[in-house]
Design an enzyme around this catalytic site. Structure first.
Site, short mmCIF file in Angstrom:
data_model
loop_
_atom_site.label_atom_id
_atom_site.label_comp_id
_atom_site.label_asym_id
_atom_site.label_seq_id
_atom_site.Cartn_x
_atom_site.Cartn_y
_atom_site.Cartn_z
N GLU A 25 1.58 5.96 7.52
CA GLU A 25 2.97 6.21 7.10
C GLU A 25 3.57 7.40 7.83
O GLU A 25 4.77 7.40 8.15
CB GLU A 25 3.02 6.44 5.58
CG GLU A 25 2.40 5.32 4.75
CD GLU A 25 2.88 3.93 5.14
OE1 GLU A 25 4.06 3.78 5.48
OE2 GLU A 25 2.07 2.99 5.10
N GLY B 220 0.81 -1.21 0.00
CA GLY B 220 0.00 0.00 0.00
C GLY B 220 0.84 1.26 0.00
O GLY B 220 0.54 2.23 -0.68
#
Length: 907
Positions: free
Chosen positions: A318, A281
Site C-alpha cells: 500500500e 486486504g
C-alpha cells in the site's frame, strides 16, 4: 487492493475514530469528437428512468466537461445509518455542450444548480437543472437550458442523500464490539474500482483527476480522519496494543520508498486504519490507508511468523501505491496491472531491504508459481485487457494483474539490471507525477538512460556537455523493451521453452504452455496459433559459474556452447516467467546431478526444477514417475524452501486421492510421506525458535504429521490443547503450532464448542483466523453447517470472512459437498452480500468447486453455471472453474495408475 485513482474516501468511526479521507476522483478519456451527439440521432440513445431520452449511450463518460475541484460536505448519521450531503464541482467545458454526464449509484439527487463564472462574480443565483438517471450505466445527466460554452468554467451544486450501504463498497457501515460487550458503529468508504459514485455524484473514472475540499458534520465524541494533516495508526481501543509493529514497519518502509524513488512522500501525513469490516486486504487511499484488521494488526501472542510477513507485505504494497498509483495513475482500468503488479513487485524490493530476516525472496518465487497455474489455463487473460463494465473491471483485480504483473517486472529488472530498472522507474514517476500514464510510458522510461531534465530532443543524453548516448542506441533499446514487453502484456499465457542439447549445440523452441491440454489433443494446435514471446532466457552450465543470457524472439533458435558440459540449467534463479522442458536425456542428467550433489545447483534452481517438472506432468510433457523420481533427493536437501516445495506436491496428491476416495493409493501415499519425512518430522520442536524458514518448516511438517495421524504429533497437540482449555485460554501456545493445536482440539465436541466460544471473545484477528480454520476441519457436518449459518448471519462470524470460511470447509473431505450445495441453494442471498465479479464471489465459486475431479461433478457445475448465465449472471470465474475441473479429471485419468505403481515400488 489498490486505489490507483486517488479517490475521495471518508470513514466515520464512533467512539474511537471517525474518518473522512479525501482522495482524487478521476475519469477516463473518451475519444468521441462530437460535442452534442444527442441532437443527431435520438434513436441511438437509451431511455432514462423517467421515460425521457438519456443523452449519452457509452459506458465511459464523455470528455466535453472535466472536473477541476470538488467542494464536498457530508453529514453521516450513525443512528439512522444514512447521510445527507452536498457538493460543488468546479468544471471546465472543453467543448460546447447542453449536458453534463456524471456517475451516481443509489443516491437520491434532491437539487442541482449551475452557475457560470459571471454568476459567481456577481452573486447571481444558480439555474436549476433537470436531472435524468440511467441506472444501467450508473450515470446521471444534468440537462443545461443554455449551451455551455467551450473554454469556460462553471460551478455545479448538487444536494443528495442516501443510506449507508450494507456491503463493503461505497460509503458503508461497519461494527465492532468492545470488551464490555458494547456494539459500536462506524462508517467507512471503499471506492475502488467503481464505487465512489455510491458516496457522491462524480466523474468516477481513472483519467479525470481533480482536487478536493471536504467538510464532515459529526458529534464531538466522534473523530473524523481525512487525508490531510493528522499522523497516526488507528484501531479499536481494545486492539491498540497490536498496532506497534505496523507503526514501526510503516516508518521504515516510508523511509525506504523516499530513498528508492528519490521523491519525498508527497503529502503532509499518513494514517493507517484497521477497519473491522473490510472486503479486501487493504486500500491505499492517498494519505489514509485502510486495512482489514488481519492485514495491519500484529499480536505477538497469537500472530505467527507468516502473519508477520503478511502484515509487512501488505503495508509495503500500500505504501508503494502512494507513488505508483497515487502520484502517477494509469489512464484506464485495462492497465490496472501496472499499478497492482508494480506494488506487488515492490513488496519484494522493500521487504528484502527493510526486513531481511523475513527472507521474503522464496515467497515471491512461490507467488510466481501460483499465478503460473492460473495463467497456463486457456481461460486466462492478457495483463493489459479491455474492461468496460463494472463487473469486468472488478474481475481485472485478480492474480494475473497482481502476481503475473510483479513476476514479469522482476524478469525485466533481471534483464535490464537493477540499476537501470531503478533509474527508469524514477524517471517515470518524476515525469508523470500528478498525471496519468500507460504501458508505453513506463517502457519508454525504462529504455531511456537519462532523466527528462538531462535530455534534449532526439533522444540524446548529455553529461558535462558530452554525449553519453546516441540516438540509434536509445531508439534500439526503446524498441527492444517496448516490443519485448508487448509480448508479455498484450497476449495471455506463459511460454514453454523446450531445450534439446546435442553436444555443444542447444536447440531452443518456444510454445504456449497449456496446463491440462496435451499435445495429442485436437485443440492443442489451434491454441498455439499466433503466440510468440520475446523471452530473455538465462542459463548456467557445469563448466562455470557464469550466467549466460539470450533473447529468444523466434519459434526456434540455436545456441552454441563454448565448451563441453555435462549439464545445462535454464532460467537461472527462476527470474524468468517461463517453464522449461529438457528433451532427450536432459531431465535424467539433472536428476542424476541432484542425487550426486544437489548443491551444484542454486537453491532457487532446485525449487524451479521441482515446480517445472510437476507442471510438465499436468501438460502431458513429462511422466509422473520421472517427476516423482526428481523428489527422491529431498532427503539430502539443505534448502528448506526446496524441501517444502517437493513436500507440497506430494501432499497435494494425497488430498486429491483422499477426496476421490482412492483408498489404496491414499493409504500408500500416507505411509510413504510418514516414512520418507519421519526423520525431519520427529526433529521438530513445539516452540517458536529458529529462522523464519525453520519456523515455517515446523508449521508445515507438524500440520501434515497430525493430519496423517502420526501418533507423536497427535499426542503432543492434544496435550497442549487440553492444557490450554484447563487454563481458560490463558496458556500461551507457541504461535508456529497454534493452528495445529486448535485443529486437533476441534475434533472433539467439547473442544469444538470451546473454540467457538473463544472465537467470539478473541481480540486478535490472527487468532480468530486460526480458530475458524480449526473449526472448519471438524468431521461432523452439523458443526460445519452451523459455521456456514453463523457466516451468513454475520454477527459471530463476520460476513467479510464468509468466502474464506466456505473455501476452508470445501477443503475438508467431509465438507466439500456441503459447501457446494450451500452455494447452489443460496446464490441469490450471496449476491445480496457481495457484488458479482467481486473477489469474495470469485473466491466462493472457485473455493467450493475447483477441487472437483469427476465427470459427474463437472456436469453438475456446468449445469449450475448455465442456469446463472440464463439469469444474466456471467463472470470469468465460471470458465476458469470448468477448465480446472476438466484438468483435474485428465490428471487423474492419466496419472493415477503411475502414482499407484510408483508407490508400490517406493514403500
Amino acid at each position: 487492493m489498490a486505489n490507483s485513482r486517488r479517490k475521495l474516501i471518508f470513514n466515520i468511526y464512533i467512539g474511537f475514530y471517525c474518518s473522512a479521507v479525501i482522495q482524487i476522483c478521476v475519469c477516463s478519456q473518451f475519444t468521441s469528437s462530437s460535442t452534442d451527439p444527442f441532437n443527431k440521432d435520438h434513436g441511438a440513445f437509451p431511455v432514462a428512468i423517467n421515460g425521457e431520452i438519456f443523452p449519452w449511450h457509452e459506458l465511459r463518460l464523455p470528455t466535453m466537461v472535466i472536473p477541476l475541484h470538488y467542494d464536498l460536505f457530508v453529514h453521516p448519521n450513525l443512528t439512522s445509518l444514512d447521510f445527507v450531503a452536498s457538493e460543488k464541482i468546479e468544471v471546465l467545458v472543453r467543448d460546447a455542450t447542453r449536458f453534463i454526464i456524471l456517475h451516481s449509484k443509489d443516491l437520491e439527487i434532491m437539487n442541482v444548480t449551475l452557475q457560470s463564472e459571471e454568476d459567481l462574480r456577481y452573486r447571481k443565483p444558480g439555474k436549476k437543472l433537470t436531472v435524468l438517471s440511467y441506472p444501467a450505466h450508473e450515470q446521471i445527466a444534468l440537462l443545461i437550458p443554455e449551451k455551455l460554452m467551450a473554454d469556460l468554467r462553471y460551478s455545479v451544486a448538487i444536494d443528495f442523500q442516501a443510506k449507508l450501504a450494507d456491503g463493503f463498497e461505497g460509503f458503508y457501515k461497519s461494527t465492532y464490539r468492545t470488551l464490555g460487550g458494547e456494539t459500536r458503529t462506524i462508517a467507512v468508504t471503499d471506492f475502488e474500482p467503481t464505487q465512489a459514485r455510491m458516496a457522491f455524484p462524480c466523474f468516477d473514472e481513472p483519467l479525470f483527476k481533480a482536487n478536493f475540499s471536504i467538510k464532515i458534520r459529526r458529534e464531538s465524541r466522534h473523530i473524523a480522519l481525512s487525508n490531510m494533516p493528522k499522523v497516526s495508526i488507528h484501531a479499536a481501543p481494545d486492539k491498540w496494543s497490536q498496532t506497534h509493529y505496523a507503526l514501526e514497519a510503516s516508518l521504515k518502509l516510508l523511509d525506504f520508498y523516499e530513498n528508492y524513488f528519490d521523491i519525498q512522500y508527497p503529502l503532509a501525513k499518513l494514517d493507517l486504519v484497521a477497519i473491522p469490516d473490510f472486503e479486501s486486504g487493504a486500500m491505499e487511499n492517498w494519505g489514509l490507508v485502510t486495512y482489514r484488521e488481519t492485514s495491519l494488526l500484529f499480536d505477538p501472542k497469537t500472530s505467527s511468523t507468516s502473519d508477520k510477513l503478511w502484515v509487512t507485505k501488505v503495508i509495503a504494497h500500500e505504501l508503494a501505491h502512494q507513488w505508483f498509483g497515487n502520484l502517477v495513475t494509469m489512464e484506464w482500468w485495462n492497465d490496472i496491472w501496472l499499478n497492482e503488479g508494480f506494488a506487488t513487485y515492490m513488496e519484494l524490493i522493500s521487504v528484502n531491504i527493510t526486513y531481511p530476516e523475513l527472507q521474503f525472496d522464496d515467497d515471491f518465487l512461490d507467488m510466481c508459481f501460483e499465478v503460473i497455474k492460473r495463467d497456463s489455463l486457456n481461460s486466462s487473460h492478457p495483463l493489459s485487457n479491455q474492461a468496460e463494465t463494472s463487473t469486468h473491471i472488478k474481475e481485472m483485480f485478480d492474480a494475473v494483474s497482481y502476481k503475473k504483473g510483479a513476476c514479469i517486472l522482476n524478469m525485466l529488472k533481471d534483464f535490464l539490471s537493477e540499476e537501470k530498472f531503478k533509474k527508469g522507474i524514477i524517471h517515470y514517476l518524476k515525469k508523470f507525477s500528478y498525471r496519468n500514464a500507460k504501458n508505453d510510458d513506463l517502457w519508454s522510461s525504462l529504455s531511456n538512460d537519462c532523466l527528462e531534465s538531462d535530455s534534449t530532443s532526439g533522444g540524446f543524453c548529455y553529461s558535462d556537455s558530452k554525449t553519453t548516448s546516441n540516438t540509434l542506441t536509445f531508439l534500439r533499446e526503446n524498441v527492444e523493451v517496448k516490443h519485448m514487453m508487448a509480448t508479455w502484456t498484450l497476449q495471455k499465457g506463459i511460454p514453454l521453452v523446450v531445450v534439446n542439447r546435442e553436444g555443444r549445440s542447444i536447440r531452443l523452441q518456444q510454445e504456449r504452455f497449456l496446463n491440462g491440454v496435451f499435445k495429442e489433443d485436437p485443440e492443442w494446435g489451434t491454441l498455439q496459433e499466433r503466440y510468440l514471446w520475446h523471452i530473455p532466457v538465462t542459463y548456467s552450465t557445469s563448466s562455470s559459474n557464469a550466467i549466460h543470457r539470450h533473447i529468444l524472439k523466434s519459434k526456434t533458435d540455436t545456441l552454441d556452447l563454448p565448451e563441453k558440459t555435462s549439464w545445462v540449467k535454464f532460467n537461472v534463479d527462476s527470474n524468468g516467467y517461463y517453464i522449461v522442458h529438457y528433451e532427450g536425456r536432459g531431465w535424467d542428467q539433472l536428476i542424476t546431478l541432484l542425487n550426486q550433489n544437489h548443491t551444484f545447483l542454486r537453491p532457487k534452481d532446485r525449487i524451479n526444477l521441482i515446480h517445472d517438472a510437476f507442471q510438465l506432468v499436468s501438460a502431458g510433457r513429462l511422466t509422473l514417475d520421472k517427476a516423482l523420481d526428481l523428489t527422491r533427493y529431498l532427503q539430502h536437501e539443505t534448502s528448506i524452501p526446496a524441501l517444502l516445495k517437493g513436500l507440497e506436491y506430494l501432499e497435494l496428491f494425497y488430498h486429491i486421492t483422499e477426496r476421490r476416495n482412492v483408498s489404496d493409493v491414499t493409504e500408500n501415499l500416507k505411509h510413504y510421506l510418514l516414512q520418507y519425512f519421519k526423520p525431519v518430522m520427529d526433529m521438530q520442536s513445539w516452540c517458536d525458535e529458529g529462522s523464519v524458514w525453520d519456523r515455517r518448516l515446523r508449521s508445515a511438517l507438524l500440520k501434515l504429521a497430525c493430519y496423517l495421524n502420526h501418533a507423536p504429533c497427535v499426542q503432543k497437540a492434544t496435550e497442549l490443547f487440553s492444557q490450554w482449555m484447563e487454563s481458560s485460554g490463558k496458556l500461551n501456545i507457541p504461535t508456529d503450532v497454534l493452528k495445529i493445536v486448535y485443529s486437533m482440539g476441534a475434533q472433539t465436541t467439547a473442544g469444538w464448542n470451546y473454540l467457538l466460544e473463544q472465537y467470539e471473545l478473541s481480540l486478535s484477528g490472527a487468532e480468530k483466523n486460526k480458530i475458524l480454520y480449526a473449526l472448519s476441519t471438524s468431521k461432523h457436518q452439523e458443526k460445519l453447517t452451523k459455521l456456514i449459518e453463523l457466516g451468513m448471519e454475520g454477527k459471530v462470524i463476520k460476513t467479510q470472512d464468509l468466502a474464506a470460511l466456505l473455501h476452508a470447509i470445501a477443503r475438508n473431505p467431509k465438507g466439500q459437498q456441503l459447501a457446494w450445495n450451500f452455494v447452489k441453494e443460496n446464490w441469490i442471498h450471496l449476491l445480496k452480500k457481495f457484488e458479482l465479479g467481486s473477489f469474495p464471489i470469485r473466491m466462493i465459486i472457485s473455493g467450493t468447486t475447483s477441487h472437483f475431479s469427476s465427470k459427474d461433478e463437472l456436469q453438475e457445475v456446468k449445469l449450475f453455471f448455465e442456469s446463472l448465465k440464463a439469469q444474466g449472471s456471467h463472470v470469468e470465474i465460471f470458465q476458469i472453474v470448468l477448465e480446472t475441473i476438466s484438468k483435474n479429471i485428465k490428471w487423474l485419468e492419466k496419472n493415477l495408475p503411475t502414482l499407484r505403481n510408483w508407490l508400490l515400488i517406493s514403500i
